[in-house]
Structures are given as C-alpha cells and as structure tokens.
Design an enzyme around this catalytic site. Structure first.
Site, PDB file in Angstrom:
ATOM      1  N   HIS A 112       0.814  -1.213   0.000  1.00  0.00           N
ATOM      2  CA  HIS A 112       0.000   0.000   0.000  1.00  0.00           C
ATOM      3  C   HIS A 112       0.851   1.269   0.000  1.00  0.00           C
ATOM      4  O   HIS A 112       0.333   2.348  -0.291  1.00  0.00           O
ATOM      5  CB  HIS A 112      -0.991  -0.003   1.176  1.00  0.00           C
ATOM      6  CG  HIS A 112      -0.382   0.286   2.520  1.00  0.00           C
ATOM      7  ND1 HIS A 112      -0.084  -0.692   3.441  1.00  0.00           N
ATOM      8  CD2 HIS A 112      -0.038   1.455   3.114  1.00  0.00           C
ATOM      9  CE1 HIS A 112       0.399  -0.145   4.537  1.00  0.00           C
ATOM     10  NE2 HIS A 112       0.449   1.164   4.362  1.00  0.00           N
ATOM     11  N   ASP A 142       0.164  -7.656   1.635  1.00  0.00           N
ATOM     12  CA  ASP A 142       0.569  -6.250   1.637  1.00  0.00           C
ATOM     13  C   ASP A 142       2.092  -6.094   1.627  1.00  0.00           C
ATOM     14  O   ASP A 142       2.648  -5.232   2.303  1.00  0.00           O
ATOM     15  CB  ASP A 142      -0.023  -5.514   2.841  1.00  0.00           C
ATOM     16  CG  ASP A 142      -0.045  -3.997   2.632  1.00  0.00           C
ATOM     17  OD1 ASP A 142       0.176  -3.552   1.490  1.00  0.00           O
ATOM     18  OD2 ASP A 142      -0.269  -3.267   3.616  1.00  0.00           O
ATOM     19  N   GLY A 212       3.363   6.309   8.006  1.00  0.00           N
ATOM     20  CA  GLY A 212       4.734   6.511   7.519  1.00  0.00           C
ATOM     21  C   GLY A 212       5.664   5.407   7.975  1.00  0.00           C
ATOM     22  O   GLY A 212       6.703   5.175   7.362  1.00  0.00           O
ATOM     23  N   ASN A 213       5.288   4.708   9.066  1.00  0.00           N
ATOM     24  CA  ASN A 213       6.056   3.541   9.498  1.00  0.00           C
ATOM     25  C   ASN A 213       5.792   2.324   8.614  1.00  0.00           C
ATOM     26  O   ASN A 213       6.532   1.336   8.668  1.00  0.00           O
ATOM     27  CB  ASN A 213       5.714   3.157  10.944  1.00  0.00           C
ATOM     28  CG  ASN A 213       6.540   3.884  11.976  1.00  0.00           C
ATOM     29  OD1 ASN A 213       6.019   4.689  12.738  1.00  0.00           O
ATOM     30  ND2 ASN A 213       7.838   3.623  11.998  1.00  0.00           N
ATOM     31  N   SER A 214       4.728   2.391   7.814  1.00  0.00           N
ATOM     32  CA  SER A 214       4.348   1.248   6.981  1.00  0.00           C
ATOM     33  C   SER A 214       5.504   0.790   6.106  1.00  0.00           C
ATOM     34  O   SER A 214       6.115   1.593   5.401  1.00  0.00           O
ATOM     35  CB  SER A 214       3.160   1.621   6.088  1.00  0.00           C
ATOM     36  OG  SER A 214       1.994   1.775   6.846  1.00  0.00           O
ATOM     37  N   LEU A 269      -5.774 -26.140  -3.504  1.00  0.00           N
ATOM     38  CA  LEU A 269      -6.365 -27.437  -3.226  1.00  0.00           C
ATOM     39  C   LEU A 269      -7.623 -27.669  -4.054  1.00  0.00           C
ATOM     40  O   LEU A 269      -7.978 -28.799  -4.372  1.00  0.00           O
ATOM     41  CB  LEU A 269      -6.683 -27.545  -1.737  1.00  0.00           C
ATOM     42  CG  LEU A 269      -6.874 -28.917  -1.115  1.00  0.00           C
ATOM     43  CD1 LEU A 269      -5.678 -29.813  -1.368  1.00  0.00           C
ATOM     44  CD2 LEU A 269      -7.128 -28.782   0.385  1.00  0.00           C
ATOM     45  N   GLY A 270      -8.328 -26.586  -4.389  1.00  0.00           N
ATOM     46  CA  GLY A 270      -9.526 -26.708  -5.209  1.00  0.00           C
ATOM     47  C   GLY A 270     -10.767 -27.080  -4.442  1.00  0.00           C
ATOM     48  O   GLY A 270     -11.607 -27.838  -4.939  1.00  0.00           O
ATOM     49  N   VAL A 271     -10.910 -26.532  -3.213  1.00  0.00           N
ATOM     50  CA  VAL A 271     -12.122 -26.783  -2.426  1.00  0.00           C
ATOM     51  C   VAL A 271     -12.576 -25.486  -1.767  1.00  0.00           C
ATOM     52  O   VAL A 271     -11.782 -24.580  -1.550  1.00  0.00           O
ATOM     53  CB  VAL A 271     -11.882 -27.834  -1.309  1.00  0.00           C
ATOM     54  CG1 VAL A 271     -11.637 -29.203  -1.891  1.00  0.00           C
ATOM     55  CG2 VAL A 271     -10.732 -27.408  -0.388  1.00  0.00           C
ATOM     56  N   ILE A 273     -14.255 -24.313   1.838  1.00  0.00           N
ATOM     57  CA  ILE A 273     -14.257 -24.910   3.173  1.00  0.00           C
ATOM     58  C   ILE A 273     -14.890 -23.977   4.185  1.00  0.00           C
ATOM     59  O   ILE A 273     -15.028 -22.769   3.938  1.00  0.00           O
ATOM     60  CB  ILE A 273     -12.813 -25.261   3.627  1.00  0.00           C
ATOM     61  CG1 ILE A 273     -11.896 -24.028   3.506  1.00  0.00           C
ATOM     62  CG2 ILE A 273     -12.261 -26.436   2.851  1.00  0.00           C
ATOM     63  CD1 ILE A 273     -10.480 -24.259   3.998  1.00  0.00           C
TER      64      ILE A 273
END
Length: 477
Positions: A112, A142, A212-214, A269-271, A273
């Site tokens: 970001h 992020d 600003g710490n991001s 995995l294709g599920v 849940i």
C-alpha cells in the site's frame, strides 16, 4: 542473648548483600539502552517517497471563459487549467518506510506504500536518494519488493519470527509522519493476529507505529527483522500502542517468490471450506471439534484425488489441521505441483488421500452474484422453522441456476428459530440434508426422521447463499 542478636544481624546483612548482587544480574534482561542496536540497523532502513499523477475532474459549476477572451491565461492559471480550459493533472505524494535485504539493492516495503505509484524514490540513512524499480507486489499480504541500482549497501537479515515470544523486546525503525529514521521500542504483546487476509500472521506490538512507518522493519534484539510494520489499531489515526507487523515467516516466502518470479505462486487445493463447529461435529459424528469442512469440490486437484463435499480435512501434509485459516495457510505455503498426504473424515471413518496441488488463481476463485429472489409456487412445507418449496424450471431460470440443480428454496424463516440464528435467509437453497441430496420437502423430512432415530441432536444441511455453498447444522431437539 546480645551475642545471638549480633549473629542474626550479621546473617541479615549477608542476605541483603547477596540480593544486591543478584537483582542487578536478573534485571540485565531489560536493555539499558537500544542505542547500539539502533546505530547498527539504521543504515539498512530507508524512507520511501512515491509520486502518483491524479487525473483532475472538471467541475461543471466552475466558470469558463471563451477561447481568446481577455485575461484567459490569467483565468486558467488561477483555476489551475491548461490552455484549453481543462483542469491540469496533479501530483499526489505519499511517504512510507522500507529496509534493504541485500547488498545489491533489494528493498522490502508494504504494497500500500507503492501501489499505483508512477515514481518511487528511496532515501538512505546517509542522505543519498535513488530511484527504485518495482519488482513485484503481493496485495494478499501487503508486501512489495523494490530494487535500486547500487552495490555494497548495508542490509539486514530476516530472523525467525516463530521463536519470538510474547514479552520479548522489539525495535521499530521507520519514517513516521515524515520524520525519517525514527526509532521506537516496545514488546511483543501478542502473536498470530489475523486482521482481514487469508494469510495473515501478524505480530502485535506496543512499540510506537504511526503513518509513515508502513513497510519498515520490526527488529529483535539481535538486529534481525522478525516483522514488517503494516497496520495500527487506533480511533484517532495515531499510535495508541496497538500495532501490527506481518511476521517474517510469511514475508520471507513472499519476498523469495517476488524476487524469483515477480509474483507469488501459492498452492491450490480446489475446495471451498468452512470451520467445524460443535453442532456440525455432532451432526457428522466427528469425535473432536477441529478441521476444515469441505462445502464444495471444484474441478481440479481435490476432485482428481477423490475429495468429496462433506469431507472434513483433519490432516494436511503430515500436520493436523486446526481450522480453515490454518489449512489455507498450509496449502499456500506447500508449493505448486507437490503431492501431499491429506487425511479426511468421511462417513464415520478416516480416509487417506494424495493430492497434487495446483496453482492458486485469485480471479478464478472470485465469488459471483447477489441474492436471487425465488418465485412463489403453491403448497410450501414448514420444516425446522423454514418455509420451503421445491425448485421448479421457472425458478431455475429466474435464479440463473443450471437445469440440473435440485433442492429446496427457502421462502421464509421463522423469527427466533435456530435457522434464523444460523443465518438462513429467504432465497437460500438447501441441496443436501444429512449428506444426502434433497429435491422435495419429503426428502428433507425423511432425513430429519432418520437423524432423530439415530439419536442425533442436529441435522446437517448444505445451503447455497449467493451461489456459495456452506454447511449448517440445525437443532432437531
């Protein structure tokens, strides 16, 4: 008597003297100063400035002059317009933090901080400024990876966030509110925090973190990065001592993939849940409340391996599965193309399967559509606090369903019923009960009677809401 008293005083003096030596040694766990650590790691921390061109919108209420009119140039300058009377684009700037992870100029920050930026500039502790190239981003965690053209840069290593304990000292370095190269200290106040993402593993700290710490690093006392400062919890936008840093356990894997491929490649995995609750476990006969309940099996790895809707995934790649978040994280980190062992609970017993993981595609997994409103045919049935009707061809067409879809449409939900408490709403479709397909109210009633005869306290329903499947266990007492 007096001699005994003197001996007692001498003994007390010896005890106090011993404590005087012992207590300072114990107190050495708390650092006297962070100055040496701050001096050692600061050269690897950077300030990040981004510039973004923002297209201006013409306000229809703003006055305009015809072309060639007197004072046209002055008028346009005053209202920040170009020579044709159109608003000029403006530059938007943002500030953030980052840290160097290699001598040849790879830099980690938050997505970001640099998202949508046209230009990225990095300022080093020495005051030198360099343009940076965006190598790749991972919005899910992020994290972003930058690169500057430089050599022999000071850099910092990643540490093992898994060994960090609640109560350990940490140091945050960054560019809070534009006040570059600022240092704050605190402790780890919690671990394993999740905010919104599927892959969240945040370290919570009371070290002061502000805007600003991001993207800046969170250091342990060895000068290793155990987290990337990402977010704060605050009612006023400033630090109140609740900050979050994405753990290095997550960041290291993301950075490696961004560096190698320019993108993240997570296992799939294709599920679909959902978490196992106590009433769901009771309905399934599951001995413990844990695991991930499969609500839908998509075309892909799990279907090929024989996973079925209604299975509870208890173990993945040799490790127990606690809940859905645990499974999602394990699958993502397992890698693409690997064959892994999966243990599922099905029909009262455990079944071992082998699944070859695919590549997760976020676009493919996007959910569809809003809630459809069903037609109102005659003769609804009242079961478990629900007014139900069987799907008709007309209703399938109106609701955008495939011709082969069968089930019961919820017309209304009794206020205060268990069904309302569990989130059932008009327009939902019940396709299974007791893990058997239902097409008529009589099918549902038969499964309800069977559950009561078996001594069950709940009946497990497969419910589709907005096209997404989920299991709901309704009380039948």
């Amino acid at each position: 008597m007096q001699e005994a008293a003197m001996r007692g005083l001498q003994l007390l003096s010896l005890v106090l003297l011993a404590l005087a030596f012992v207590l300072p040694a114990h107190a050495q766990d708390r650092p006297v100063s962070f100055a040496d650590l701050a001096e050692r790691v600061s050269p690897a921390v950077v300030n990040i400035t981004t510039s973004t061109t923002v297209a201006a919108q013409l306000d229809p209420n703003m006055p305009r002059l015809p072309e060639g009119a007197p004072f046209e140039d002055f008028f346009n300058d005053f209202f920040n317009r170009d020579g044709h009377g159109r608003p000029r684009p403006r530059q938007s700037a943002a500030l953030g933090s980052g840290f160097v992870i290699s001598a040849d100029g790879f830099i980690v920050t938050n997505n970001h901080v640099v998202e949508g930026a046209d230009e990225i500039e990095v300022e080093f502790f020495s005051g030198e400024r360099l343009p940076a190239e965006l190598i790749g981003t991972d919005p899910a965690t992020d994290i972003a990876l930058l690169k500057v053209e430089a050599t022999d840069l000071a850099f910092v290593p990643f540490g093992d966030s898994e060994t960090a304990r609640v109560g350990d000292w940490v140091l945050a370095v960054g560019n809070p509110l534009g006040q570059g190269f600022s240092v704050s200290a605190g402790i780890i106040s919690a671990r394993g925090r999740a905010l919104q993402g599927n892959y969240d593993d945040f370290i919570q700290t009371d070290a002061a973190i502000n805007r600003g710490n991001s993207g800046g690093p969170l250091f342990n006392m060895e000068g290793e990065v155990i987290g990337v400062n990402t977010a704060i919890l605050s009612p006023n936008g400033g630090s109140i001592g609740i900050g979050f840093a994405m753990s290095s356990r997550v960041v290291e894997r993301v950075v490696y993939q961004l560096r190698e491929f320019g993108e993240t490649r997570r296992g799939w995995l294709g599920v679909r849940i959902q978490d196992v609750t106590a009433d769901v476990a009771d309905a399934l006969g599951l001995p413990e409340v844990r695991g991930a309940l499969v609500t839908e099996v998509m075309e892909g790895p799990s279907r090929d391996a024989g996973v079925l809707s209604g299975d509870v995934i208890l173990s993945f790649d040799g490790a127990q599965v606690t809940d859905t978040r645990d499974l999602v994280r394990r699958v993502a980190e397992a890698g693409v193309g690997r064959e892994v062992d999966v243990l599922v609970f099905r029909d009262g017993s455990n079944v071992d399967l082998k699944v070859t993981l695919g590549l997760r595609d976020e676009v493919r997994l996007a959910s569809a559509g809003g809630r459809a409103q069903p037609a109102r045919p005659e003769a609804p049935a009242q079961i478990l606090g629900l007014e139900l009707v069987a799907l008709t061809d007309q209703m399938r067409t109106e609701m955008g369903l495939d011709a082969g879809v069968n089930g019961l449409v919820v017309r209304s939900v009794e206020p205060g019923s268990d069904a309302e408490t569990k989130g059932l709403r008009p327009g939902d479709i019940i396709t299974e009960a007791g893990q058997e397909a239902v097409a008529t109210p009589a099918d549902l009633q038969a499964q309800l009677d069977a559950a009561r005869e078996a001594g069950r306290r709940t009946l497990l329903l497969m419910v589709r809401s907005n096209g997404d499947p989920r299991f709901v266990a309704l009380s039948i007492d």
